[in-house]
Enzyme design. Sequence first.
Site, PDB file in Angstrom:
ATOM      1  CG  HIS A 116      11.738   9.053 -18.769  1.00  0.00           C
ATOM      2  ND1 HIS A 116      11.872   7.704 -19.031  1.00  0.00           N
ATOM      3  CD2 HIS A 116      11.964   9.682 -19.936  1.00  0.00           C
ATOM      4  CE1 HIS A 116      12.187   7.537 -20.302  1.00  0.00           C
ATOM      5  NE2 HIS A 116      12.255   8.719 -20.868  1.00  0.00           N
ATOM      6  NE  ARG A 159       7.804  20.680 -24.985  1.00  0.00           N
ATOM      7  CZ  ARG A 159       7.751  19.942 -23.884  1.00  0.00           C
ATOM      8  NH1 ARG A 159       6.815  20.167 -22.982  1.00  0.00           N
ATOM      9  NH2 ARG A 159       8.599  18.949 -23.685  1.00  0.00           N
ATOM     10  CG  ASP A 194       7.683  22.250 -15.771  1.00  0.00           C
ATOM     11  OD1 ASP A 194       8.354  21.775 -14.844  1.00  0.00           O
ATOM     12  OD2 ASP A 194       7.958  22.056 -16.966  1.00  0.00           O
ATOM     13  CB  CYS A 206      -0.464  19.701 -23.305  1.00  0.00           C
ATOM     14  SG  CYS A 206      -0.707  20.541 -24.874  1.00  0.00           S
TER      15      CYS A 206
END
Length: 494
Positions: free
Chosen positions: A117, A275, A401, A448
């Site tokens: 994060h 998004r 991911d 991205c």
Amino acid sequence: MAVRDIRISNEEGSGPNPEAPAPPSALPATKCRSLPVFPDSCLNRYSITKRGRELLRGIAIGTGVSTGTVCKAGSLEEAQTCPDHCVLVCSDTGPDWLPVLERAHAVVTEHGTRTSHTAIACRELDIPAIVNAGKAMTELRDGGAATVSCSEGDVGFVYEGVAEVQVTEINPASIPITRTRIMLNLANPATALRWQGLPADGIGLARMEFLVRNLIGVHPMALLYPERMTDREERKRISELTSDWQDPGTYFTETLAQGIAQLAASQYPKPVTIRTSDFKTNEQVKLIGGRDFEPLEANPMLGWRGASRYYSAEFREAFALECQAIRTARDDIGMDNLRIMIPFCRTPEEADKVLEELSANGLVRGKRGLAVYMTAEVPANIELADEFSERFDGFSIGTNDLTQLTFGVDRDSERLSELFNDHHEAIKRMIARLIDTSHRHGRAIGLCGQAPSDHPEFAAFLVNCGIDFLSVSPDSFLRVKEQVAQAESAGAAP
């Protein structure tokens, strides 16, 4: 190269020396500075010419250099008392730390990875950060002056005192033109206009959850059903936040629409991709009222997130608010350069349900030029790319991911960080297949993420495969643009 040597103390500010000759427009200029922060870092290159002793090192996030007074915080509550423009030092940060991060000149954390994060948020905010910096809380002196340098490669350094930095300023006109479109990852409306001078091809990724968390801070279901909340103080906070609005739902949609429109306006008429929200349950629960509407999951990263929320009875109304905000920004405010991207869509059948929800909320794919993309971040997206191509206008590869799901490696695990390789041959083969399938169906495809910036050979690989666009953080734009130009000039692209 034109050279300007300017000495500026912290009190004198950071303006140019009026007596210094302006450099030729096509050439960069070099000058020395001693000041707290260097603005517009994406158009600058830095080299430290004089510094104090090295205090600490870790993983560099960004390419900038900042100095300030160290403020150590053992908790969010302590961090909230840190002064503006400090060097924030802590164990780690979370989504609720964003207001604190925005006020800092630099951030140093003991834990974290390139995909944590802190790293993602600081890239968004264009704040130099060093993560996984060992014993920062014990090694750095509270109240002492320090320089945080992310300008020396993958390793970031904390130096004692205020360093002198040579700044090479790049004129946007000298940035090469490329066939491959280079876009920006942005989600902070307050700073979006800052990057208008970059010759970017639009915004390839604007995260809805960043906007919701930063502009609104309230769980959308709590706004719709405040009577279900068990915390009286949180109900009071919602009442105060929404007192000037027709109803709590309007507070959400109008505030969000204004933020989305600001991002779209900063690049208009170039495309801006919003998004839709990809909150995990452990992130949603930290919003005001979130505890009353979120389940407890053992593994939120693989849980109720992304597309699976949008058609569920427990969240459908919240997603409708997001859709209304996008529709307001597009239709009422006039930002018709907005396009939508759906995250973490696991199956074609799930894609059908999401498209139905979009249509039910006035966002019909193809109507008034509305394009709907999806993130390709689940291995099933690659295996079933033909089927997904029938449902979406394009793909944006999410390497974080995709990598963790391919290798079974938690992307936030420091212990397994060496196994998290987003440019591994396995990932490259999957990407190559997806690019080929997308183009067979006439679909655009991009990526991205930071991998093209961190690994030039990976950028060349993507160009060789014929990728249509890359979307990177502003501080990586120049580096990626140059790497792509070199690959294309070498005959890597048709």
